[in-house]
Design a protein around this motif. Sequence first.
Motif, PDB file in Angstrom:
ATOM      1  N   GLY A  81     -41.499 -77.887   3.356  1.00 24.73           N
ATOM      2  CA  GLY A  81     -41.779 -78.870   2.318  1.00 24.73           C
ATOM      3  C   GLY A  81     -41.883 -78.236   0.935  1.00 24.73           C
ATOM      4  O   GLY A  81     -41.365 -78.772  -0.045  1.00 24.73           O
ATOM      5  N   GLN A  84     -38.382 -77.171  -0.311  1.00 23.78           N
ATOM      6  CA  GLN A  84     -37.591 -78.306  -0.770  1.00 23.78           C
ATOM      7  C   GLN A  84     -38.120 -78.865  -2.090  1.00 23.78           C
ATOM      8  O   GLN A  84     -37.369 -79.055  -3.037  1.00 23.78           O
ATOM      9  CB  GLN A  84     -37.555 -79.392   0.295  1.00 23.78           C
ATOM     10  CG  GLN A  84     -36.655 -80.545  -0.070  1.00 23.78           C
ATOM     11  CD  GLN A  84     -36.571 -81.566   1.051  1.00 23.78           C
ATOM     12  OE1 GLN A  84     -37.350 -81.548   1.989  1.00 23.78           O
ATOM     13  NE2 GLN A  84     -35.619 -82.464   0.948  1.00 23.78           N
ATOM     14  N   LYS A  85     -39.411 -79.093  -2.148  1.00 20.35           N
ATOM     15  CA  LYS A  85     -39.996 -79.725  -3.336  1.00 20.35           C
ATOM     16  C   LYS A  85     -39.856 -78.871  -4.584  1.00 20.35           C
ATOM     17  O   LYS A  85     -39.575 -79.377  -5.675  1.00 20.35           O
ATOM     18  CB  LYS A  85     -41.473 -80.039  -3.087  1.00 20.35           C
ATOM     19  CG  LYS A  85     -42.138 -80.743  -4.252  1.00 20.35           C
ATOM     20  CD  LYS A  85     -43.550 -81.174  -3.918  1.00 20.35           C
ATOM     21  CE  LYS A  85     -44.169 -81.922  -5.095  1.00 20.35           C
ATOM     22  NZ  LYS A  85     -45.492 -82.427  -4.774  1.00 20.35           N
ATOM     23  N   TYR A  86     -40.048 -77.555  -4.442  1.00 18.59           N
ATOM     24  CA  TYR A  86     -40.043 -76.667  -5.602  1.00 18.59           C
ATOM     25  C   TYR A  86     -38.789 -75.798  -5.695  1.00 18.59           C
ATOM     26  O   TYR A  86     -38.743 -74.869  -6.504  1.00 18.59           O
ATOM     27  CB  TYR A  86     -41.304 -75.800  -5.603  1.00 18.59           C
ATOM     28  CG  TYR A  86     -42.545 -76.632  -5.728  1.00 18.59           C
ATOM     29  CD1 TYR A  86     -42.882 -77.221  -6.939  1.00 18.59           C
ATOM     30  CD2 TYR A  86     -43.367 -76.862  -4.622  1.00 18.59           C
ATOM     31  CE1 TYR A  86     -44.020 -78.011  -7.056  1.00 18.59           C
ATOM     32  CE2 TYR A  86     -44.502 -77.648  -4.733  1.00 18.59           C
ATOM     33  CZ  TYR A  86     -44.816 -78.217  -5.946  1.00 18.59           C
ATOM     34  OH  TYR A  86     -45.944 -78.995  -6.069  1.00 18.59           O
ATOM     35  N   GLU A  87     -37.790 -76.102  -4.873  1.00 20.55           N
ATOM     36  CA  GLU A  87     -36.523 -75.360  -4.869  1.00 20.55           C
ATOM     37  C   GLU A  87     -36.753 -73.861  -4.741  1.00 20.55           C
ATOM     38  O   GLU A  87     -36.204 -73.054  -5.497  1.00 20.55           O
ATOM     39  CB  GLU A  87     -35.706 -75.694  -6.113  1.00 20.55           C
ATOM     40  CG  GLU A  87     -35.354 -77.171  -6.203  1.00 20.55           C
ATOM     41  CD  GLU A  87     -34.557 -77.535  -7.449  1.00 20.55           C
ATOM     42  OE1 GLU A  87     -34.175 -76.632  -8.225  1.00 20.55           O
ATOM     43  OE2 GLU A  87     -34.323 -78.737  -7.639  1.00 20.55           O
TER      44      GLU A  87
END
Length: 107
Positions: A81, A84-87
Amino acid sequence: LTNRGARERSAESARSGGFRSCGHYDFTRLSAALMLPGGAAVMLCLDRGGLSAGKKRGQIYELSLRLQYGDPAPMLELAAGLEQKYELRRELYTKYERLLNKLRSRK
């Protein structure tokens, strides 16, 4: 190797100045303990600093999750997670390995 005197030779080299520093890294770590669903205990660590190898420099910005105990599945889910959220991207090398790579590089 210790049966062949490697420890003694290393200690003698250290005393006589036979070792020299080729580089170093320095960082500050912030950390927090997390309790995840299912009872898993995880340490969240944020490292920030730099490494140097002669005239070569590099930055350290590292976020890590360290399972203290419990099922790793919730930690892996959290890691996915965050990625994905913070690349974020996964780093396969330790700080020391990155320092060695910097020493070997032409840049």
